[in-house]
Design a protein around this motif. Structure first.
Motif, PDB file in Angstrom:
ATOM      1  N   PHE A  31       0.817  -1.207   0.000  1.00 16.10           N
ATOM      2  CA  PHE A  31       0.000   0.000   0.000  1.00 16.10           C
ATOM      3  C   PHE A  31       0.854   1.262   0.000  1.00 16.10           C
ATOM      4  O   PHE A  31       1.994   1.270   0.460  1.00 16.10           O
ATOM      5  N   GLY A  32       0.269   2.327  -0.500  1.00 12.66           N
ATOM      6  CA  GLY A  32       0.833   3.656  -0.360  1.00 12.66           C
ATOM      7  C   GLY A  32      -0.009   4.451   0.620  1.00 12.66           C
ATOM      8  O   GLY A  32      -1.033   3.976   1.106  1.00 12.66           O
ATOM      9  N   THR A  33       0.437   5.664   0.951  1.00 13.54           N
ATOM     10  CA  THR A  33      -0.340   6.531   1.835  1.00 13.54           C
ATOM     11  C   THR A  33      -0.396   7.941   1.266  1.00 13.54           C
ATOM     12  O   THR A  33       0.504   8.375   0.543  1.00 13.54           O
ATOM     13  N   GLU A  34      -1.448   8.616   1.626  1.00 13.86           N
ATOM     14  CA  GLU A  34      -1.624   9.995   1.171  1.00 13.86           C
ATOM     15  C   GLU A  34      -0.492  10.888   1.664  1.00 13.86           C
ATOM     16  O   GLU A  34       0.031  11.732   0.927  1.00 13.86           O
ATOM     17  N   VAL A  35      -0.063  10.683   2.902  1.00  9.22           N
ATOM     18  CA  VAL A  35       0.943  11.569   3.484  1.00  9.22           C
ATOM     19  C   VAL A  35       2.306  11.382   2.829  1.00  9.22           C
ATOM     20  O   VAL A  35       3.060  12.353   2.646  1.00  9.22           O
ATOM     21  N   SER A  36       2.641  10.162   2.431  1.00  9.20           N
ATOM     22  CA  SER A  36       3.927   9.965   1.754  1.00  9.20           C
ATOM     23  C   SER A  36       3.921  10.620   0.381  1.00  9.20           C
ATOM     24  O   SER A  36       4.927  11.194  -0.057  1.00  9.20           O
ATOM     25  N   GLU A  37       2.780  10.561  -0.298  1.00 14.02           N
ATOM     26  CA  GLU A  37       2.659  11.224  -1.605  1.00 14.02           C
ATOM     27  C   GLU A  37       2.770  12.738  -1.457  1.00 14.02           C
ATOM     28  O   GLU A  37       3.424  13.411  -2.258  1.00 14.02           O
ATOM     29  N   GLU A  38       2.151  13.270  -0.416  1.00 10.09           N
ATOM     30  CA  GLU A  38       2.176  14.722  -0.217  1.00 10.09           C
ATOM     31  C   GLU A  38       3.582  15.207   0.135  1.00 10.09           C
ATOM     32  O   GLU A  38       4.035  16.247  -0.363  1.00 10.09           O
ATOM     33  N   LEU A  39       4.286  14.443   0.986  1.00 11.29           N
ATOM     34  CA  LEU A  39       5.657  14.815   1.329  1.00 11.29           C
ATOM     35  C   LEU A  39       6.549  14.765   0.090  1.00 11.29           C
ATOM     36  O   LEU A  39       7.344  15.685  -0.157  1.00 11.29           O
ATOM     37  N   ALA A  40       6.423  13.714  -0.694  1.00  9.03           N
ATOM     38  CA  ALA A  40       7.249  13.581  -1.896  1.00  9.03           C
ATOM     39  C   ALA A  40       6.981  14.726  -2.865  1.00  9.03           C
ATOM     40  O   ALA A  40       7.921  15.307  -3.429  1.00  9.03           O
ATOM     41  N   ARG A  41       5.712  15.066  -3.065  1.00  8.75           N
ATOM     42  CA  ARG A  41       5.389  16.166  -3.975  1.00  8.75           C
ATOM     43  C   ARG A  41       5.957  17.479  -3.465  1.00  8.75           C
ATOM     44  O   ARG A  41       6.506  18.283  -4.229  1.00  8.75           O
ATOM     45  N   PHE A  42       5.862  17.707  -2.158  1.00 10.27           N
ATOM     46  CA  PHE A  42       6.388  18.936  -1.561  1.00 10.27           C
ATOM     47  C   PHE A  42       7.891  19.055  -1.830  1.00 10.27           C
ATOM     48  O   PHE A  42       8.375  20.110  -2.254  1.00 10.27           O
ATOM     49  N   LEU A  43       8.631  17.967  -1.605  1.00  9.73           N
ATOM     50  CA  LEU A  43      10.086  18.028  -1.739  1.00  9.73           C
ATOM     51  C   LEU A  43      10.530  18.066  -3.193  1.00  9.73           C
ATOM     52  O   LEU A  43      11.480  18.776  -3.537  1.00  9.73           O
ATOM     53  N   VAL A  44       9.859  17.315  -4.052  1.00 10.65           N
ATOM     54  CA  VAL A  44      10.190  17.371  -5.479  1.00 10.65           C
ATOM     55  C   VAL A  44       9.945  18.779  -6.016  1.00 10.65           C
ATOM     56  O   VAL A  44      10.772  19.342  -6.743  1.00 10.65           O
ATOM     57  N   ASP A  45       8.815  19.360  -5.637  1.00  9.38           N
ATOM     58  CA  ASP A  45       8.510  20.729  -6.079  1.00  9.38           C
ATOM     59  C   ASP A  45       9.534  21.729  -5.546  1.00  9.38           C
ATOM     60  O   ASP A  45       9.840  22.731  -6.198  1.00  9.38           O
ATOM     61  N   SER A  46      10.079  21.454  -4.352  1.00 12.17           N
ATOM     62  CA  SER A  46      11.065  22.372  -3.775  1.00 12.17           C
ATOM     63  C   SER A  46      12.357  22.414  -4.581  1.00 12.17           C
ATOM     64  O   SER A  46      13.162  23.329  -4.428  1.00 12.17           O
ATOM     65  N   THR A  47      12.562  21.412  -5.432  1.00 10.94           N
ATOM     66  CA  THR A  47      13.741  21.397  -6.314  1.00 10.94           C
ATOM     67  C   THR A  47      13.399  21.917  -7.709  1.00 10.94           C
ATOM     68  O   THR A  47      14.234  21.824  -8.609  1.00 10.94           O
ATOM     69  N   ASP A  48      12.174  22.444  -7.861  1.00  5.72           N
ATOM     70  CA  ASP A  48      11.675  22.858  -9.187  1.00  5.72           C
ATOM     71  C   ASP A  48      11.714  21.700 -10.177  1.00  5.72           C
ATOM     72  O   ASP A  48      11.943  21.887 -11.379  1.00  5.72           O
ATOM     73  N   GLY A  49      11.497  20.495  -9.662  1.00  5.40           N
ATOM     74  CA  GLY A  49      11.457  19.318 -10.509  1.00  5.40           C
ATOM     75  C   GLY A  49      12.812  18.822 -10.970  1.00  5.40           C
ATOM     76  O   GLY A  49      12.893  17.863 -11.748  1.00  5.40           O
ATOM     77  N   LYS A  50      13.876  19.443 -10.491  1.00  2.00           N
ATOM     78  CA  LYS A  50      15.221  19.002 -10.900  1.00  2.00           C
ATOM     79  C   LYS A  50      15.499  17.588 -10.382  1.00  2.00           C
ATOM     80  O   LYS A  50      16.273  16.845 -10.983  1.00  2.00           O
ATOM     81  N   LEU A  51      14.896  17.253  -9.249  1.00  2.71           N
ATOM     82  CA  LEU A  51      14.920  15.892  -8.725  1.00  2.71           C
ATOM     83  C   LEU A  51      13.469  15.427  -8.688  1.00  2.71           C
ATOM     84  O   LEU A  51      12.598  16.168  -8.224  1.00  2.71           O
ATOM     85  N   SER A  52      13.190  14.233  -9.199  1.00  2.57           N
ATOM     86  CA  SER A  52      11.795  13.900  -9.517  1.00  2.57           C
ATOM     87  C   SER A  52      11.139  12.863  -8.619  1.00  2.57           C
ATOM     88  O   SER A  52       9.925  12.677  -8.689  1.00  2.57           O
TER      89      SER A  52
END
Length: 465
Positions: free
Chosen positions: A83-104
């Motif tokens: 299973f996945g979780t909503e919170v792990s997806e949200e954290l990953a999106r937050f951090l990926v966006d913080s790199t302007d997508g340079k790290l995906s």
């Protein structure tokens, strides 16, 4: 001093915990709020290092505590194989966006050592899954005296002599080490320009690639600001672009270990933002969750993700607590507070003030050789002779004395001190890493108390040196 703190050998048998020192039971922390910890003996202790540069929001932050409680009530654990979780997806999106997508992509684990282990293994798998595989790539190049973690793979990658020594027979022999970018000791007679110094270090890295076989190296790994091993040593301008260029020349990956120096500690969320480069893999940790839960991560470039996706489609490295929901909730809450409260601005402002006060009160100290750092991550290197930069002998135990003296109730402040600054055995430094929401008044207390601690220590060291 030290004997007073350590003199409880008769009571150690009452503890079932294997403490860091088997002959010593540390005083218990019973609470914490903001920059302070409260100890069982009534001491109000100023946590000016955040432990090991961990507690970036201090202690008892209500928003973070509430986010953790809410997540536990929702779901505390599920295995990521199912299973996945909503919170792990949200954290990953937050951090990926913080790199302007340079790290995906983000891979979440529990400790910095685990993040480095994942980086090493993913580097190897990347080369195996290229359209034209490169199975000869089994080596890594790191720096001395670096520290990348305590598990066997991470310890083998690091170049910290003291930590490696007992376990050398167990460590992989696939890592070699080059010189760090350590201007205080590395520059030639202080007359070498930054550009010439960088060129010399780039030549050294290039030569090491050639020595071991440029087609055998998976990656070069380094900390943007060296933490525990050297005491907050930043690189000179142009160093990291030059190192990455060498990696690109030979087709190797570029790994940055930002476990200690990243996630806002140096004034930008990612330390590499100040260096003009982007890593292929970035390990993050301490400031990610601020100590509210065990959490670290590996940010991964899309270049690597695409190769795995078009190959096996699976990173062959799974862990039971990978992507733990409570850890993800803690990290997400900490990162939201940093962003919403504008704390990176405070890191930069208070960091400049901390630098000014340290240099104002300690630059002229007879045993302070260098004061260096970035943001709220500052190191003080102690030397026996300021002119020759000769370190104290290991027998003087300067780092130990500094850390232990700070713990005394009359000082009540943490100084994260370590030996081995010069060569892994000799040399001493102390680190200051207060929380991102530290105040000017607290900075004044930290610096003034540091001066008092150093004076007390060197009064005693004079007797043994």
């Amino acid at each position: 001093m030290s004997s007073q703190i350590r003199d409880n050998s008769e009571t150690t048998m009452t503890s079932a915990v294997l403490h860091r020192d088997t002959r010593f039971i540390p005083r218990k922390a019973v609470g914490g709020k903001g920059s302070y910890l409260f100890l069982e003996d009534g001491t109000k202790f100023l946590d000016s290092t955040g432990g090991a540069a961990v507690s970036c929001l201090g202690h008892g932050h209500e928003k973070v505590s509430q986010a953790i409680t809410d997540q536990v009530k929702k779901i505390s654990y599920c295995h990521t194989a199912f299973f996945g979780t909503e919170v792990s997806e949200e954290l990953a999106r937050f951090l990926v966006d913080s790199t302007d997508g340079k790290l995906s992509k983000l891979y979440v684990v529990s400790s910095g050592s685990e993040a480095i282990e994942a980086a090493l293994k993913l580097s190897r798998q990347y080369f195996l899954e290229l359209p034209t595989p490169q199975p000869k790539r089994t080596r890594f190049i790191a720096r001395k005296p670096s520290y990348h973690g305590i598990t066997l793979g991470a310890l083998g990658a690091g170049g910290h002599v003291h930590r490696r020594q007992p376990f050398e027979p167990l460590l992989s022999q696939n890592t070699s080490h080059v010189s760090p970018c350590y201007a205080y000791r590395g520059k030639k007679d202080n007359n070498e320009s930054d550009a010439d110094y960088v060129a010399r270090l780039a030549d050294e890295l290039d030569a090491e690639f050639q020595r071991v076989g440029s087609d055998t190296v998976c990656a070069f790994i380094a900390e943007p600001v060296v933490g525990a091993a050297l005491g907050c040593v930043p690189a000179v301008l142009g160093y990291f672009p030059a190192m990455k260029a060498i990696c690109e020349k030979y087709g190797a990956l570029f790994i940055l270990d930002e476990v200690m120096s990243g996630m806002g500690r140096c004034g930008t969320l990612h330390a590499w933002e100040q260096e003009g480069i982007v890593p292929d893999l970035q390990a993050i940790g301490k400031g990610l969750g601020g100590g509210y839960a065990p959490v670290s991560g590996l940010l991964i470039s899309d270049r690597i993700v695409q190769v795995i996706d078009k190959g096996s489609g699976s990173f062959r490295h799974g862990q039971t607590y990978q992507g733990h929901p409570v850890s993800c909730a803690a990290a997400l809450a900490v990162q939201k507070v940093i962003k919403e409260d504008g704390l990176l601005d405070n890191v930069r402002i208070m960091g400049r003030y901390l630098e000014m006060r340290l240099k104002e009160l300690l630059e002229g100290h007879p045993y302070v050789g260098d004061i260096r750092g970035k943001g709220l991550f500052w190191g003080i290197e102690l030397v026996r002779d300021k002119v020759t930069k000769e370190p104290f002998s290991p027998e003087a135990a300067v780092a130990f004395r500094i850390q232990e003296t700070g713990l005394n109730p009359e000082y009540g402040m943490s100084l994260y001190a370590s030996p081995g600054t010069v060569d892994g055995i000799r040399g001493d430094h102390a680190i200051l890493a207060p929380p991102y929401n530290v105040t000017k008044e607290e900075i004044d207390i930290i610096v003034e108390t540091t001066v008092r601690v150093l004076d007390a220590v060197f009064d005693q060291v004079e007797e043994v040196k």
